[in-house]
Design an enzyme around this catalytic site. Structure first.
Site, PDB file in Angstrom:
ATOM      1  N   HIS A 109      42.752  41.298  32.595  1.00 35.45           N
ATOM      2  CA  HIS A 109      41.597  41.652  33.580  1.00 35.45           C
ATOM      3  C   HIS A 109      41.272  40.708  34.422  1.00 35.45           C
ATOM      4  O   HIS A 109      41.559  39.442  35.086  1.00 35.45           O
ATOM      5  CB  HIS A 109      39.980  39.714  32.386  1.00 35.45           C
ATOM      6  N   TYR A 143      32.726  35.916  30.663  1.00 34.28           N
ATOM      7  CA  TYR A 143      31.164  36.081  30.667  1.00 34.28           C
ATOM      8  C   TYR A 143      30.944  34.560  29.764  1.00 34.28           C
ATOM      9  O   TYR A 143      30.452  34.819  28.665  1.00 34.28           O
ATOM     10  CB  TYR A 143      31.236  37.166  29.453  1.00 34.28           C
TER      11      TYR A 143
END
Length: 322
Positions: free
Chosen positions: A138, A54
Site C-alpha cells: 500500500h 482506513y
C-alpha cells in the site's frame, strides 16, 4: 466475473471500496456501514477492498462483520500491507490523516518481510477471517527500496504457500506500478485516480505493460475523489479543491452526458471499465443508496456518440473506450 492475472482469483466488474466506511472525512455509523455492504451484495458486487489505513482498522472490522452473513467462497476480499498499526496514547482524532476516528493507534511504515506478515495477521484478526484473497503493498512511494527488496518477496512467499491467492501493489501513481508490472510477478495492481475521464496518465505505460504481461488492473478513484461524480464549485479533485480549468472540463462533460441521456457518473465508470487490462472498478460508498446508484450507473449503456462528441470537442484524446 474477471480473473486477476493468472491467479485464479475472481472479481466482479464493480467492487466495493472500503475507505469510506472507515470514516473517510466524516463519520459513518456501524448501521450505515453494514447497510452499504449489504446493498453491495444485493447489487451483485462480490469484490470488497479494505486496508488497515482506513480508519485505523475500522474499515476492516466493519467489513469483516458485515461479510459474516455470506458464504466465504462467494466473495473476494483484498487488504493491504505497508502501514502497521501500533497502540497510541496521545489522544485526539485521526482527521489529519483524513479519517474521523479516535487516534487510538498510529501508523508505522513497514514494508519489511516481518512487517508484512505481522500486518496481515492483524488484518485477519480484525476481519475475523482465516484468509484474504488479495494483498497489496500500500502506497510504497517513499519506500521503494524496502518494498521491492523485502515487501514484494514476502508477498510472493505467502502466495507460494497458498496463504493468499493473488498479490500486487496499490498506489495513486502509475510510474512505480509500471515497475511492479515489468520487474515482478504480481497478479494485479490497484491504480487510483490515474485512469479517469480527467487523467489518463496510466495509459502511457502502465496499462499497455499490464496487457503485455498479463497483469490485471483494478481502477480506483474513478470520480477523482468527487469532481466526476458531481461537478460544481467546491468539488474535490484528488482530495483537494478542484482547479477551475478541470471543473470547467467536467461541467462540459456533464452537459454532453446529459444530452445523450446518461449521467457523468455512468460515463466515468464505463470509461474505466472499458480498457482490456482493467478487471474491476472500485467505488467507495457511505450509504446503501450510494451503492445502489453506483451499481445502476455501472450497468448503464453509454452510447458511442457520447464518446465521439467528447473527442470532437477535445475533451477526450484516447481511443478508449471503443
Amino acid at each position: 466475473m474477471n480473473t486477476l492475472g493468472g491467479s485464479g482469483v475472481r472479481v466482479s466488474g464493480l467492487a466495493f471500496g472500503g475507505a469510506v466506511i472507515g470514516n473517510l472525512f466524516t463519520e459513518v455509523t456501524d448501521d450505515q456501514a453494514h447497510e452499504a455492504v449489504t446493498a453491495a451484495w444485493d447489487s451483485g458486487i462480490r469484490y470488497f477492498d479494505t486496508a488497515p489505513h482506513y480508519g485505523l482498522g475500522l474499515s476492516e472490522r466493519r467489513l469483516g462483520e458485515a461479510l459474516k452473513a455470506y458464504p466465504r467462497a462467494e466473495f473476494t476480499l483484498s487488504t493491504k500491507v505497508g502501514r502497521r498499526l501500533e497502540p497510541a496514547t496521545d489522544g485526539g482524532d485521526d482527521l489529519a490523516n483524513a479519517f474521523a476516528v479516535p487516534a487510538t493507534q498510529r501508523r508505522v511504515w513497514d514494508f519489511s518481510a516481518d512487517g508484512v506478515r505481522r500486518t496481515l495477521d492483524a488484518s485477519l484478526e480484525r476481519l475475523g477471517l482465516d484468509r484474504v484473497d488479495v494483498v497489496y503493498l500500500h502506497d510504497p512511494d517513499d519506500h521503494a527500496e524496502e518494498a521491492f527488496r523485502e515487501g514484494y518477496p514476502a508477498l510472493e512467499k505467502l502466495r507460494s504457500q497458498g496463504v493468499v491467492g493473488a498479490i500486487g501493489a496499490g498506489m495513486n501513481q502509475a510510474e512505480m506500478l509500471t515497475r511492479f508490472v515489468r520487474d515482478t510477478d504480481v497478479d494485479v495492481v490497484l491504480c487510483a485516480g490515474r485512469y479517469t475521464l480527467l487523467d489518463q496518465s496510466a495509459l502511457t505505460e502502465l496499462l499497455p505493460a499490464a496487457v503485455e504481461r498479463g497483469v490485471s488492473v483494478v481502477v480506483g478513484g474513478a470520480f477523482n475523489s468527487g469532481l466526476l461524480a458531481d461537478p460544481r464549485p467546491g468539488s474535490t479533485y484528488n482530495y483537494a479543491q478542484a482547479p477551475g480549468d478541470l471543473l470547467d472540463r467536467a461541467l462540459r462533460m456533464k452537459e454532453i452526458a446529459e444530452r445523450h441521456g446518461i449521467s457523468l457518473r455512468a460515463a466515468a465508470l464505463a470509461f474505466c471499465a472499458a480498457h482490456p487490462a482493467v478487471a474491476s472498478v472500485l467505488v467507495g460508498a457511505r450509504s446503501a443508496d450510494e451503492v445502489r446508484d453506483a451499481a445502476h450507473q455501472f450497468t448503464t449503456p453509454v452510447p458511442a456518440a457520447f464518446w465521439q462528441e467528447l473527442r470532437d470537442k477535445g475533451l477526450l484524446t484516447t481511443e478508449e473506450p471503443s
